[in-house]
Design a protein around this motif. Structure first.
Motif, PDB file in Angstrom:
ATOM      1  N   TYR A  53      39.787  32.604  38.902  1.00 11.68           N
ATOM      2  CA  TYR A  53      39.193  33.869  37.936  1.00 11.68           C
ATOM      3  C   TYR A  53      39.491  34.730  37.862  1.00 11.68           C
ATOM      4  N   TYR A  54      40.104  35.857  37.094  1.00 15.66           N
ATOM      5  CA  TYR A  54      39.972  36.653  36.725  1.00 15.66           C
ATOM      6  C   TYR A  54      39.708  37.303  35.597  1.00 15.66           C
ATOM      7  N   ARG A  55      38.611  38.374  35.149  1.00 18.72           N
ATOM      8  CA  ARG A  55      38.073  39.114  34.332  1.00 18.72           C
ATOM      9  C   ARG A  55      39.667  40.282  33.283  1.00 18.72           C
ATOM     10  N   VAL A  56      39.833  40.104  33.008  1.00 20.92           N
ATOM     11  CA  VAL A  56      40.631  41.725  32.266  1.00 20.92           C
ATOM     12  C   VAL A  56      40.385  42.190  31.283  1.00 20.92           C
ATOM     13  N   GLU A  57      41.264  43.428  31.369  1.00 24.20           N
ATOM     14  CA  GLU A  57      40.944  44.094  30.040  1.00 24.20           C
ATOM     15  C   GLU A  57      42.099  44.411  29.930  1.00 24.20           C
ATOM     16  N   ASP A  58      42.406  44.095  28.390  1.00 23.28           N
ATOM     17  CA  ASP A  58      43.771  45.020  28.637  1.00 23.28           C
ATOM     18  C   ASP A  58      43.848  46.574  28.103  1.00 23.28           C
ATOM     19  N   ALA A  59      44.910  47.310  27.253  1.00 21.91           N
ATOM     20  CA  ALA A  59      44.749  48.530  26.451  1.00 21.91           C
ATOM     21  C   ALA A  59      43.076  49.088  25.631  1.00 21.91           C
ATOM     22  N   THR A  60      43.357  47.733  24.514  1.00 24.32           N
ATOM     23  CA  THR A  60      43.255  47.883  23.313  1.00 24.32           C
ATOM     24  C   THR A  60      41.407  47.551  23.912  1.00 24.32           C
ATOM     25  N   GLY A  61      41.371  47.583  25.110  1.00 32.36           N
ATOM     26  CA  GLY A  61      39.717  46.912  24.977  1.00 32.36           C
ATOM     27  C   GLY A  61      39.318  45.763  24.509  1.00 32.36           C
ATOM     28  N   ARG A  62      40.002  44.817  24.997  1.00 26.45           N
ATOM     29  CA  ARG A  62      39.848  42.851  24.620  1.00 26.45           C
ATOM     30  C   ARG A  62      39.596  42.866  25.321  1.00 26.45           C
ATOM     31  N   ARG A  63      39.354  41.608  26.282  1.00 22.27           N
ATOM     32  CA  ARG A  63      38.874  41.424  27.700  1.00 22.27           C
ATOM     33  C   ARG A  63      38.798  39.924  27.640  1.00 22.27           C
ATOM     34  N   TYR A  64      40.197  39.469  28.011  1.00 16.51           N
ATOM     35  CA  TYR A  64      40.409  37.748  28.866  1.00 16.51           C
ATOM     36  C   TYR A  64      39.998  36.694  30.346  1.00 16.51           C
ATOM     37  N   TRP A  65      39.897  36.311  30.006  1.00 15.55           N
ATOM     38  CA  TRP A  65      39.327  35.342  31.508  1.00 15.55           C
ATOM     39  C   TRP A  65      40.540  34.898  31.739  1.00 15.55           C
ATOM     40  N   ILE A  66      41.513  34.589  32.902  1.00 20.57           N
ATOM     41  CA  ILE A  66      42.419  34.111  32.944  1.00 20.57           C
ATOM     42  C   ILE A  66      41.972  33.806  34.331  1.00 20.57           C
ATOM     43  N   TYR A  67      43.318  32.193  35.408  1.00 21.42           N
ATOM     44  CA  TYR A  67      42.798  32.543  36.453  1.00 21.42           C
ATOM     45  C   TYR A  67      44.335  31.468  36.508  1.00 21.42           C
ATOM     46  N   ARG A  68      44.632  31.634  37.661  1.00 18.85           N
ATOM     47  CA  ARG A  68      45.848  31.441  38.791  1.00 18.85           C
ATOM     48  C   ARG A  68      45.427  29.963  39.822  1.00 18.85           C
TER      49      ARG A  68
END
Length: 516
Positions: free
Chosen positions: A480-495
């Motif tokens: 699992y990764y906690r990522v943030e895009d260029a606009t500041g929105r954050r997502y929880w994704i996993y491989r």
């Protein structure tokens, strides 16, 4: 004391037909049958039918060859069991508790109560007299253990009594091995071994060599009815035999028979209010509160209208009950009038008396939590009002469940510590396309729902292994990764999976949650 209702199915049928043995419909040859894959099979036959050759277990076609005039009726095993349950409650006149010995017997605890009837023989005489008065054919016996009493009732003379526990096996040595309540296939094996009497089995059981041989032959059989050594020890009192007593439960019930039939809603509400007040007094006397209520309305034409109500918490508040039933009575068609109403609490829980408190004051103004839940449930449906609870699982989608709003939460043996979790999880993780520098590198860009997102910041990975005790061996682990895009929105994704892990092809990427 063991009571064997040797003609239970026929006796129940005679009760339903209101006839006595050998009289009325029972004069002709008759059999109770069950439909099987190979045709109707006889479950029971009366005396006239047995005299013509009909027997239990015989196919109806074979019995009709011997007795063409044989009449048949369908058997009812469920009805027989219900009849036996009522009989078990009635049999508690002879002891403090009774148990069902399916499919056609009872066991009654008569320890230290025989003197109340003038002795054990008078007790058995009272059993025979009262059962005969009810049209029941029974055989009863008394012994120190349940197994010995059952054996005497089925295979000894009627009214047998045996009060000495030290000499059980010797006194019962001449009875067949079927007196041990064994399965048919076990009886066949014992007969092939030459063990036909209890004395034969008891003689082998005394020596360690013979007992070990019997034990090895039946060691894989866990049920007591499939192990002759266990049944022999239970009969002799060397091994305890747990029994499940029959406890009579009577549901709280109140009713109103009306002098004049009612057709208007206002009168119906008034009668329901009276019934709710009567039910409150009945439940208060029992120290209980209703969880499920059923309102029955009998019309003049014989039709019965039923309305069920299930509550979130035990209650006996008549006003609350009336408010809930008011929403269920809008579609009632009184026809030519309703002449009787009955309110029954089919499910009740203990509810102690208590002083008025904040909760009671809130109920008076209609703001109680349980009252609110009940109103929402009546209006939206039983499955529409739920609350989330924690589950003992480290898999994100399994770490939360749903249950009824006022039920107690399950006890957690230990609290699981997690890393930061998003406030919102998707109902189902959605597949995304991820661009990354290397197979094990951080995600740099991903596409989700048709849009492209550039990753500005990444935190992780947090590795979560599958639950090996419930997953298949091919299930892949997750990073699992906690990522943030260029606009500041954050997502929880996993491989899902690793490259070359031998559990599939290339790893797949999913988005499962959104951070606030």
């Amino acid at each position: 004391m063991a009571i064997w209702a040797c003609e239970l199915a026929l006796d129940r049928w005679r009760h339903s037909e209101d006839c006595k043995p050998g009289e009325g419909a029972d004069e002709q040859p008759l059999a109770l049958i069950t439909e099987t894959a190979h045709g109707p099979r006889i479950d029971a036959a009366n005396a006239a039918g047995q005299a013509e050759g009909a027997a239990r277990g015989m196919m109806l076609a074979d019995a009709r060859t011997l007795c063409p005039q044989l009449q048949v009726r369908p058997s009812d095993p469920a009805g027989d069991l219900a009849f036996l349950e009522r009989l078990a409650i009635w049999a508690q006149r002879w002891g403090p508790w009774s148990a069902i010995d399916a499919p056609d017997g009872l066991l009654v605890d008569v320890s230290a109560v025989a003197h109340l009837f003038g002795g054990e023989r008078r007790l058995l005489a009272d059993v025979a007299q009262r059962c005969a008065a009810r049209g029941l054919s029974v055989r009863a016996a008394i012994a120190p253990t349940a197994g010995a009493a059952w054996a005497l009732a089925h295979y000894a003379r009627p009214g047998a009594i045996f009060s000495q526990q030290d000499d059980i096996t010797n006194r019962l040595a001449d009875l067949p091995v079927a007196a041990l309540r064994l399965d048919n296939d076990v009886l066949v094996v014992l007969r092939r071994l030459g063990l036909k009497r209890l004395g034969d089995l008891a003689g082998i059981g005394k020596g360690s060599t013979g007992r070990d041989a019997i034990h090895r032959r039946f060691r894989n059989r866990k049920s007591p009815s499939a192990n002759p050594l266990v049944r022999m020890d239970q009969l002799a009192g060397r091994v305890p035999e747990p029994l499940l007593p029959v406890i009579p439960l009577t549901a709280a019930l109140v009713q109103r028979r009306l002098l004049e039939p009612i057709r208007h809603r206002s009168l119906l509400d008034r009668v329901v209010q009276d019934l709710a007040a009567d039910m409150a007094r009945e439940l208060e006397g029992r120290g209980e509160g209703a969880r499920r209520l059923q309102l029955g309305m009998w019309r003049i034409d014989g039709e019965v209208l039923l309305r069920d109500l299930e509550l979130a918490a035990a209650t006996r508040d008549p006003d609350h009950i009336c408010r809930l039933f008011a929403a269920r009575l809008d579609d009632v068609d009184a026809g030519f009038g309703i002449e009787m109403l009955r309110l029954r609490a089919s499910w009740a829980e203990p509810l102690k008396l208590g002083q008025a408190d904040l909760e009671a004051a809130a109920e008076e103004h209609g703001t109680s939590l349980s009252a609110c839940v009940d109103r929402l449930t009546v209006r939206l449906g039983s499955d529409a009002v739920q609350r989330p609870i924690l589950r003992a699982s480290h898999i994100p989608e399994r770490a939360q469940g749903w249950q009824a709003p006022l039920e107690a939460e399950p006890v957690q043996q230990e609290e699981l510590a997690f890393h930061a979790r998003p406030l919102k999880l998707l109902d189902r993780a959605e597949r995304i396309a991820v661009l990354y520098a290397s197979p094990d590198g951080y995600p740099r860009r991903f596409r989700w729902r048709g849009d492209l997102f550039d990753v500005a910041r990444v935190e992780g990975p947090e590795r979560i292994a599958p639950e090996w005790w419930r997953e298949r061996g091919s299930t892949r682990l997750r990073d699992y990764y906690r990522v943030e895009d260029a606009t500041g929105r954050r997502y929880w994704i996993y491989r899902a999976g690793l490259a070359g892990d031998g559990r599939g092809g290339e790893p797949d990427w999913f988005l499962q949650g959104l951070f606030a």
